[in-house]
Design a protein around this motif. Sequence first.
Motif, short mmCIF file in Angstrom:
data_model
loop_
_atom_site.label_atom_id
_atom_site.label_comp_id
_atom_site.label_asym_id
_atom_site.label_seq_id
_atom_site.Cartn_x
_atom_site.Cartn_y
_atom_site.Cartn_z
N GLU A 62 -46.52 60.40 -4.73
CA GLU A 62 -47.15 59.15 -4.46
C GLU A 62 -46.44 58.18 -5.20
O GLU A 62 -46.11 56.88 -5.00
N LEU A 63 -45.59 58.40 -6.48
CA LEU A 63 -45.10 57.70 -7.19
C LEU A 63 -43.50 57.10 -6.62
O LEU A 63 -43.51 55.88 -6.40
N ALA A 64 -43.20 58.14 -5.86
CA ALA A 64 -41.78 57.93 -5.37
C ALA A 64 -41.92 57.08 -3.90
O ALA A 64 -41.17 55.99 -3.65
N ARG A 65 -42.96 57.29 -3.28
CA ARG A 65 -43.10 56.57 -2.10
C ARG A 65 -43.69 55.15 -2.24
O ARG A 65 -43.39 54.19 -1.29
N ASN A 66 -44.35 54.98 -3.37
CA ASN A 66 -45.13 53.57 -3.35
C ASN A 66 -44.34 52.53 -4.27
O ASN A 66 -44.90 51.47 -4.52
N THR A 67 -43.14 52.93 -4.70
CA THR A 67 -42.23 52.02 -5.54
C THR A 67 -40.94 51.79 -4.65
O THR A 67 -40.64 52.80 -4.09
N PHE A 113 -40.45 61.69 0.94
CA PHE A 113 -40.98 61.63 2.43
C PHE A 113 -40.65 62.78 2.92
O PHE A 113 -41.32 63.23 3.81
#
Lengths: 237, 240, 234
Positions: A62-67, A113
């Motif tokens: 979640e962190l990697a995909r939303n920043t 991803f």
Amino acid sequence: MTGFDLGALDRTAYVLILQGLLMTCKLAAASLFWAALVGVIVGTIRWSKLPAISQLCLAYIELARNTPPLVQILFWYFSASVVLPEWAFMRLRNAGYEFSAAVVALSLYHGAFIAEVFRAGLNAIGRGQYDAARALGMNFWQMMTRIVTPQVGRLIAPPMVNEAVALVKSTSLALAIGVAELTYEYKQIDNFMFRGVEALVVVTALYLVLCLILSQLGRLLSNRLAARHTAIIEVTA
Amino acid sequence: MVQLEEVWKAYDSNPVLKGVNFHVQRGEVVALCGPSGSGKSTLLKCINGLEIVDRGTVTVNGVKRSFSRFGTLDPKVGMVFQSFNLFPHLNILQNLMIGPRLVLHASRTDAAERAMALLKRVGIIEKAHDYPETLSGGQQQRVAIARALCMGPEVMLFDEPTSALDPEMINEVLDVMRDLANDGMTMVAVTHEMGFAREVADRIVFMDAGQIVESADPESFFLNPQEERTRQFISKIIKH
Amino acid sequence: MDWARVWTGRNWERLLVGNLFTNGEVGGLLLTMEIGLLAIILSTVLGALLGILRHSRRRLLWVPAAAYIETLRNIPLLILVFWAYFVPPYFGVQTSKFGSVLGALTLFTAAYIAEVVRGGLLAVPPGVVDAGRALGLSRSQNQLRVVLPIAFFNMIPALSGRYVVAIKNTSLAFLIGLSDLTEVGKEISNVLMTSPVEVYVTLMLIYFSVNTLISHAMRLIETRRRFGRIFVRL
């Protein structure tokens, strides 16, 4: 400026462009390798729903995909010395610091991803396949390599190719920390030789060609995987 | 041969098996029946470890089993599934050989010989190099049985093996199962085929709501059911 | 790690609204959202149009649409931003940083949304369209009342993903000197010099929150069936 003239780009410019292209390819290849590794491992953990560690993986994804990837690149470049243990930081430094920071950032970004794509693939194979493999007595490793991967590979090839192309495009962000890839070289030519438009045309064309080739290769791979039921195991007499 | 003692299992908070005691002798053929949701498939999967019991003991061939989610299962307990579950990326022969090669470490020639012999036995040897998707349901299920038999099991578990088949293909599968029983294989079959159960089974076990309600030989089971629930169940199915 | 140094009132003000209260210059999160939301709206309109064109069977319509989509999807957004910002001056056209980023982001995102729209249209089961015709609905009634709602609901998850990507892509504004959230963060980090971790983690938290909000909002639209009523007022 004196009229658009591709011929005005002299040898030095083309050398720079070529160097940039090479660097882009290096960066993309390295990041793709690590991203795939991270993605497969994290994706498998998420699919297995092991408590605690799979929640941790969810947080990472979640962190990697939303920043923004750019922010992640900046983070790893400027914060690595603080965040990583001594030995890791030294290894990165020795491998060329900007390059390593970019690889770490891009691997973690695209890895998230890929993890989701892989998890979806594992879920898409019916539960029955896992049951049948286990009922025959296969262990986890055998099941994953002989039964699951051949079937998963076919399913995830298209989204994986998309991710690979996206990764090649993301490499352009590495110029923010000074990696001399293709876009960086364009800026160099623009700043020092004032032939910005010509250089931009060449660079754009190169990216187009690079990405289209990658997509085509990917499509070929998908077709080959789908058409033949390739058995990875040499079990027949 | 197979013993389940005081087995309890629940999914989330739904109890599926409530204190089940289930025994199978060597060479016995047991038919397991009951309404859906009664826990028969779960019971079967507890025997080979695809499901793990919350409480109670599972003993197979004298050895008390403790299964874990990631451990390997005993290949000596064979299983045939309702939806066949053949490996689509392997041809028939490879489907049969993969177990013996990877788990039993058989040699290539031994595994191939055994596979061909079993294919002949179930009557599909001409399809050895075809892929599962080109076979009919009945053929696929016979392959699935052959695949399980390739491991040389001591117990064979059948989870509604004919429920997903078109009517005209049911008999070819039941014939294979009948042969197996006549050869003395220990079998536990969850099935709706009552004619088969009456003919072939040594014992019929009726389950409802997570418990074994009645267990008797086919004659007694159908002609003289002891429990009310059993009577109701039989009356509903015999009408066909 | 010294959070207090980073999380000062002044820094938060700059992160959220840039220099809005000092000299009227919009910046930080406010600027990011401005660019992002405008790009989302404009690219959705453009993308829907392109998607419908792409879905058409007439070569005159789908070939140019496909060409646009394939080109835009195979070059990095940054290159597109450079095209928008650095090239027009050579032809005497003045460009603004805000305009270039917005334009490039809109054109880029529209190409992806076109694919989402096309996918949504393709995923409408043909049997359903037949059923509508069989009932006697005219072509336009069928398209409007049957096809469009189904396609719309098909698209929402994918659209949500592209919107999140659009917000993330606004960070490229930093690379041509626009004072968006990332640029402000970098400035703060440069001034403080010894707390990069805190600054970038803060940036990530802000982006993360915004994107999570958007995803949740889209998921609400998808699951609350009452939104479907806007299509079917009988």
